[in-house]
Design an enzyme around this catalytic site. Structure first.
Site, PDB file in Angstrom:
ATOM      1  N   ASP A 302      38.991  82.723  12.778  1.00 10.41           N
ATOM      2  CA  ASP A 302      38.617  82.229  14.220  1.00 10.41           C
ATOM      3  C   ASP A 302      39.437  83.325  14.924  1.00 10.41           C
ATOM      4  O   ASP A 302      40.497  83.580  15.364  1.00 10.41           O
ATOM      5  CB  ASP A 302      39.277  80.903  14.219  1.00 10.41           C
ATOM      6  N   CYS A 355      35.256  81.574  20.344  1.00  8.89           N
ATOM      7  CA  CYS A 355      35.165  80.581  21.315  1.00  8.89           C
ATOM      8  C   CYS A 355      34.575  81.352  22.525  1.00  8.89           C
ATOM      9  O   CYS A 355      34.884  81.133  23.523  1.00  8.89           O
ATOM     10  CB  CYS A 355      36.470  79.909  21.905  1.00  8.89           C
TER      11      CYS A 355
END
Length: 403
Positions: A302, A355
């Site tokens: 991530d 994101c």
């Protein structure tokens, strides 16, 4: 949305928070922590202040325009912005001395003109409009508008402690209303204005506050109990805790990061959540990663990114140096993907996630990696669109190591 005006003392607090963000360079969450920790506020009062502050930042250029000031002057003119905010939302004005300088006729004239400009109405700075249009084309206006919405509140049910039905029942006893979220089994949407972190359910570790789109990332790993899993950019560990729950607390889950304070935070959260299979490891050098070569059934990357998918939740990023930082972030993403992927064993799965909603940080990074690494193949990838889902924006690609 508020139905009554903001009290002057709360408006002064909004003023101080915005000064920290726009002048001092603090992130919005750190500015909240700084000002909320020093005074006694009811949860509802904190929520009102955060609602106004967040919306001012999501559409700062609009409220500046309606107030007749430049964005660079915003930190020194917060009360004029607050009056324009109240007028825009058709709420009675706060009783503050600066109200005498509010010109309703000028406001109405500016609002009429602003409605002809969707970019302005969405509070989109010029650098972001250029970047979004270049990378997303016809899809950008819908995403731009969605990123100006107020974020919804979502919870992730901690299946190590309870079921979704048990959590809903407990929260209902504590006057917190929730509904299931279609397409995300672990998620509940909070539909009441409630103090979540003062509930017994939170103290007992029954849930984490986490966007529904974010919950899809850990699910993409397809973990099984007993596996060895590495979350290599764990941060404070929201996704780590979700992975632990999906593993039913069985197997080895290694959470890694370059910042020790984040891992210390994760340890505390893991104890509360009952995630006893979580180990933490600080990345001190390239050797930390090399020692884990071809050891993991699943690896989650991530990676650090622009955060342009989560602007609803972090609206201060619109007014930072994101455009200048983007090439630096992309180089870091490429480096992490290249180096950390080696921890995936043959037959194992690597999930690359951001994101962001920008192709340059997402599929283009994956394609570049695959062109240089024939021992991986793409299984599938997925974009979580803010405009189509109402969630924050995310990207995830599942890569299998084949040789």
């Amino acid at each position: 949305m508020l139905k009554s005006p903001l009290l002057p003392r709360f408006g002064d607090l909004v003023d101080a928070i915005l000064d920290d963000v726009l002048t001092q360079g603090l992130t919005l969450d750190r500015a909240y922590a700084r000002h909320f920790s020093g005074i006694e506020l009811k949860p509802q009062e904190q929520a009102r202040i955060a609602l106004v502050t967040g919306d001012l930042l999501r559409r700062l250029s609009l409220y500046c325009n309606l107030s007749g000031i430049q964005v660079r002057q915003a930190a020194k003119n917060v009360w004029p912005l607050l009056h324009s905010w109240h007028a825009f939302h058709k709420i009675d004005m706060p009783n503050h001395p600066s109200l005498d300088r509010f010109n309703e006729e000028a406001f109405r004239r500016r609002l009429t003109e602003a409605k002809k400009n969707p970019v302005l109405m969405d509070g989109c700075p010029s650098w972001l409009e250029k970047l979004g249009a270049e990378q997303l084309g016809d899809a950008w206006p819908a995403e731009r508008a969605a990123l100006a919405w107020m974020p919804k509140r979502y919870l992730r049910v901690n299946s190590l402690k309870c079921t979704k039905a048990q959590l809903q029942a407990q929260l209902n006893k504590e006057h917190v209303s929730t509904i299931p979220v279609e397409g995300v089994d672990s998620a509940l949407q909070v539909t009441s204005d409630s103090a979540l972190f003062r509930t017994k359910a939170f103290a007992d570790g029954w849930f984490e506050q986490q966007d529904a789109g974010s919950q899809l990332v850990a699910a993409a790993l397809d973990v099984k109990p007993g596996m060895k899993v590495i979350d290599a950019c764990a941060g404070a560990g929201g996704k780590t805790l979700h992975i632990s729950a999906l593993m039913e607390g069985k197997g080895r889950l290694l959470a890694m990061d370059v910042e020790e304070w984040k891992l210390e935070n994760l340890k505390q959260r893991a104890r509360r959540a009952g995630a006893h299979n979580v180990e933490t490891r600080l990345i001190t050098s390239s050797k930390t990663v090399k020692r884990l070569k071809e050891s993991a059934d699943r690896v989650l990357l991530d990676v650090p990114c622009s955060g342009l998918g989560v602007l609803k939740r972090n609206p201060d990023a619109k007014w930072r140096d994101t455009a200048e930082r983007l090439p630096i972030l992309m180089a870091l993403q490429e480096e992490i993907l290249q180096r950390y992927s080696q921890m995936t064993k043959i037959g194992g799965i690597l999930v690359y996630a951001t994101c962001s909603i920008l192709p340059s940080e997402n599929r283009q990074q994956v394609d570049k990696f695959l062109a240089a690494n024939e021992h991986f193949r793409l299984l599938d990838d997925h974009n979580v669109s803010p405009s189509q889902t109402g969630f924050d924006g995310f990207y995830m690609a599942r890569l299998e190591r084949i040789s």
